[in-house]
Scaffold this active site. Structure first.
Site, short mmCIF file in Angstrom:
data_model
loop_
_atom_site.label_atom_id
_atom_site.label_comp_id
_atom_site.label_asym_id
_atom_site.label_seq_id
_atom_site.Cartn_x
_atom_site.Cartn_y
_atom_site.Cartn_z
N HIS A 193 -10.03 5.40 -9.93
CA HIS A 193 -11.81 5.15 -10.43
C HIS A 193 -12.14 6.02 -11.48
O HIS A 193 -12.12 7.37 -10.80
CB HIS A 193 -12.54 4.29 -9.04
CG HIS A 193 -12.49 3.07 -7.89
ND1 HIS A 193 -11.36 3.94 -6.87
CD2 HIS A 193 -12.02 2.46 -8.46
CE1 HIS A 193 -11.03 2.65 -6.70
NE2 HIS A 193 -11.27 1.33 -7.08
N ASP A 206 -14.02 8.43 -8.75
CA ASP A 206 -13.20 9.37 -7.89
C ASP A 206 -12.85 10.54 -8.25
O ASP A 206 -12.41 11.76 -7.67
CB ASP A 206 -11.57 8.36 -7.97
CG ASP A 206 -11.77 7.66 -7.35
OD1 ASP A 206 -12.89 6.68 -6.58
OD2 ASP A 206 -10.81 6.22 -7.31
N MET A 262 -2.42 3.82 -14.42
CA MET A 262 -4.34 3.46 -14.13
C MET A 262 -5.45 3.20 -14.04
O MET A 262 -5.48 5.13 -13.16
CB MET A 262 -3.13 2.39 -12.96
CG MET A 262 -4.80 0.69 -12.86
SD MET A 262 -5.83 1.36 -10.95
CE MET A 262 -5.53 0.78 -10.37
N GLU A 322 -7.34 -8.09 -9.96
CA GLU A 322 -7.42 -7.85 -8.13
C GLU A 322 -8.20 -8.44 -7.47
O GLU A 322 -9.65 -8.62 -7.85
CB GLU A 322 -7.71 -6.06 -8.17
CG GLU A 322 -6.87 -5.86 -6.71
CD GLU A 322 -6.99 -4.73 -6.09
OE1 GLU A 322 -7.71 -4.19 -6.82
OE2 GLU A 322 -7.37 -4.35 -4.94
N LYS A 335 -9.86 -10.46 -3.97
CA LYS A 335 -9.83 -10.74 -2.58
C LYS A 335 -10.46 -11.66 -2.01
O LYS A 335 -11.85 -11.74 -3.35
CB LYS A 335 -10.22 -9.37 -2.63
CG LYS A 335 -10.40 -8.24 -1.47
CD LYS A 335 -10.58 -7.18 -0.90
CE LYS A 335 -10.64 -6.69 0.17
NZ LYS A 335 -11.55 -5.24 0.18
N GLU A 361 -2.76 -7.28 -4.21
CA GLU A 361 -2.39 -6.30 -2.86
C GLU A 361 -2.17 -7.62 -2.04
O GLU A 361 -2.74 -8.11 -1.35
CB GLU A 361 -3.69 -5.79 -2.71
CG GLU A 361 -4.29 -5.04 -1.57
CD GLU A 361 -5.39 -4.63 -1.77
OE1 GLU A 361 -6.12 -3.69 -2.98
OE2 GLU A 361 -5.68 -3.62 -0.95
N HIS A 402 -5.43 -8.64 0.68
CA HIS A 402 -6.10 -9.32 0.21
C HIS A 402 -5.37 -10.42 0.85
O HIS A 402 -6.36 -11.88 1.20
CB HIS A 402 -6.61 -8.71 -1.25
CG HIS A 402 -6.63 -7.28 -1.60
ND1 HIS A 402 -6.97 -7.51 -2.44
CD2 HIS A 402 -7.48 -6.67 -0.43
CE1 HIS A 402 -7.60 -6.16 -3.03
NE2 HIS A 402 -7.57 -5.89 -1.52
N ASP A 444 -0.33 -3.98 -5.77
CA ASP A 444 -1.16 -2.88 -4.65
C ASP A 444 -0.49 -2.63 -3.32
O ASP A 444 -0.39 -4.04 -2.89
CB ASP A 444 -2.72 -3.09 -4.83
CG ASP A 444 -3.73 -2.57 -5.45
OD1 ASP A 444 -2.71 -1.98 -6.00
OD2 ASP A 444 -4.49 -2.98 -5.84
N ASP A 486 -10.53 -5.35 6.16
CA ASP A 486 -9.49 -4.67 5.63
C ASP A 486 -8.89 -3.42 6.14
O ASP A 486 -9.71 -2.63 5.74
CB ASP A 486 -10.33 -5.00 4.30
CG ASP A 486 -9.23 -3.65 2.55
OD1 ASP A 486 -7.80 -4.00 3.27
OD2 ASP A 486 -9.82 -4.15 1.76
N ASP A 501 -6.33 -1.49 5.33
CA ASP A 501 -5.28 -0.92 4.50
C ASP A 501 -4.80 -0.43 4.92
O ASP A 501 -4.54 1.31 4.61
CB ASP A 501 -6.47 -0.20 3.48
CG ASP A 501 -6.95 -1.18 2.39
OD1 ASP A 501 -6.55 -1.52 1.58
OD2 ASP A 501 -7.89 -0.18 1.78
N ASP A 512 -1.99 0.99 -2.53
CA ASP A 512 -4.01 1.58 -2.03
C ASP A 512 -3.55 1.21 -0.56
O ASP A 512 -4.08 0.40 -0.02
CB ASP A 512 -4.10 0.05 -3.12
CG ASP A 512 -6.21 -0.15 -2.95
OD1 ASP A 512 -5.92 1.03 -2.57
OD2 ASP A 512 -6.24 -0.90 -3.44
C1 XYL Z 1 -10.33 -2.31 -2.14
C2 XYL Z 1 -8.97 -2.35 -3.48
C3 XYL Z 1 -9.57 -1.01 -4.49
C4 XYL Z 1 -8.85 -1.27 -5.79
C5 XYL Z 1 -9.69 -0.80 -6.78
O1 XYL Z 1 -9.86 -3.37 -1.61
O2 XYL Z 1 -7.92 -2.69 -3.12
O3 XYL Z 1 -9.18 -0.31 -4.08
O4 XYL Z 1 -7.36 -1.30 -5.71
O5 XYL Z 1 -11.14 -0.42 -7.16
#
Ligand code: XYL
Length: 386
Positions: free
Chosen positions: A53, A56, A87, A180, A182, A216, A219, A244, A254, A256, A286
């Site tokens: 981003h 970042d 990306m 993306e 979610k 993702e 998500h 992702d 979430d 991750d 991700d």
């Molecule tokens: C958060 C998202 C972000 C995107 C990029 O749930 O996955 O990290 O991948 O903004």
């Protein structure tokens, strides 16, 4: 074996391995690490690329001088390791200005600022050669609906993407955009919550060919949906512009999690879809290490994501070559050339012939589909006993 190499196209975001482990109830547990250090470590581990981003890489408060130095150091690390930046994306969620949306804020000033910030972030990504631009609308949503914003939001979102598509063209950046989806978090309800919703929306844009999706794993899983199904739809629509990879327990916040750490079978079918479909893009992780970990754990996490992908890729090859599985699948896929000839394309003759066809309904109804066997064989491949 299972040693990641650049040819595998594994990528991580600066925000993933660089995640300091804060959560809504607790502060960071790991010191911040620099972008060049992350690049160096990812290079050592065999990754292909790194994504970011805007903030970042360049903190919002950096002066132009500092930004220049940061970019120089980052480029030097990329040159030294050979890592690429496939990306880039925009942080449209951290600044309190985006608390009620960015492109879909009811405040025209916020919408304009979000577009301005994204143009600058696109410039930054392009400087490092990024070709995919991700749009995660984390703040594009509501907790409470007010007025007609839920409907207006679609128009504002479209306006922003149309504007940025023209910017992409006018600058000659050649980005592909990837939306993306979610379902929620951080907003109570995020707009365009699923891959299907995003695909429907893309068809309404001025440049639909430029825009695809970045599904993702976590998500869809959060919402109790099947990630492989979402992925298959994106592939079928020729809209899988990025992916992702991570993991997640259903119905939770979430998480991750490390790729392949929780839902082995869905992870397997995810890899199978990516590999069998000939997807050429990055395999982006991700995800982030558990909050329990220090940096040793972070690098174990990163290695684990890539290693599990490669193990599952191996399992996919084994599955595809397994005579017993292939025989079971051949029985499952019942073929009938004559009928398929009739249904493959409408003609009045085909329609009439189909109407006149009689089916062995009892025979078809009474026969089981053999999925218990196929699924057990799949499990045995995954459990390593075949
Ligand atoms: C958060 C998202 C972000 C995107 C990029 O749930 O996955 O990290 O991948 O903004």
């Amino acid at each position: 074996q299972y040693q990641p190499k650049p040819e595998h196209k594994f990528t991580f975001g600066l925000w993933t391995v660089g995640n300091p482990g804060a959560d809504p109830f607790g502060s960071a547990v790991r010191e911040a690490i620099s972008a060049p250090y992350i690049v160096e470590k990812l290079g050592e581990l065999g990754a292909w690329g790194v994504n970011f981003h805007d903030n970042d890489l360049i903190p919002a408060e950096a002066t132009p001088e500092q930004a220049k130095q940061i970019k120089k150091d980052f480029q030097a690390a990329l040159d030294a390791t050979g890592l690429v930046v496939p990306m880039a994306t925009t942080n449209l969620f951290k600044d309190p200005i985006f608390r009620d949306g960015a492109f879909t804020s009811a405040d025209a000033r916020v919408r304009a600022y979000a577009i301005q910030k994204t143009m600058k972030a696109m410039d930054l990504g392009a400087e490092f050669g990024a070709k995919t631009y991700v749009f995660w609308g984390g703040r594009e949503g509501t907790e409470v609906d007010a007025g007609s914003r839920t409907l207006d939001a679609m128009g504002w979102f479209r306006e922003a993407l149309n504007f940025l598509a023209e910017y992409n063209i006018s600058q000659g950046y050649g980005y592909k955009f990837a939306l993306e989806p979610k379902p929620n978090e951080p907003r109570g309800d995020i707009f365009l919550p699923t891959v299907g919703a995003a695909l429907g929306f893309i068809a309404t844009l001025d440049h639909p060919e430029m825009v695809g999706v970045n599904p993702e794993f976590a998500h869809d899983t959060m919402a109790g949906l099947s990630f492989p199904h979402a992925l298959a739809q994106a592939i079928d629509a020729k809209k899988l512009f990025h992916v992702d990879l991570n993991d997640q327990k259903m119905g939770r916040f979430d998480q991750d999690l490390r790729f392949g750490s929780e839902n082995y079978k869905s992870a397997f079918y995810t890899v199978k879809l990516l590999e069998d479909s000939g997807y050429q893009g990055p395999r982006h992780f991700d995800a982030h290490a558990l909050r329990t970990e220090d940096y040793d754990g972070v690098w174990e996490f990163a290695k684990g994501c890539m290693r599990t992908y490669l193990i599952l890729k191996d399992k996919v090859e084994q599955y595809n070559a397994d005579p017993e599985i292939q025989a079971a699948l051949a029985e499952y896929y019942v073929k009938d050339e004559a009928l398929s000839g009739l249904t493959s394309k409408f003609s009045p003759e085909n329609a009439q012939q189909l109407k006149d066809t009689s089916f062995d309904l009892e025979g078809i109804r009474s026969k089981g589909r053999g999925l218990e066997k196929i699924d057990q064989l799949t499990a045995e491949v995954l459990l390593g006993v075949r």
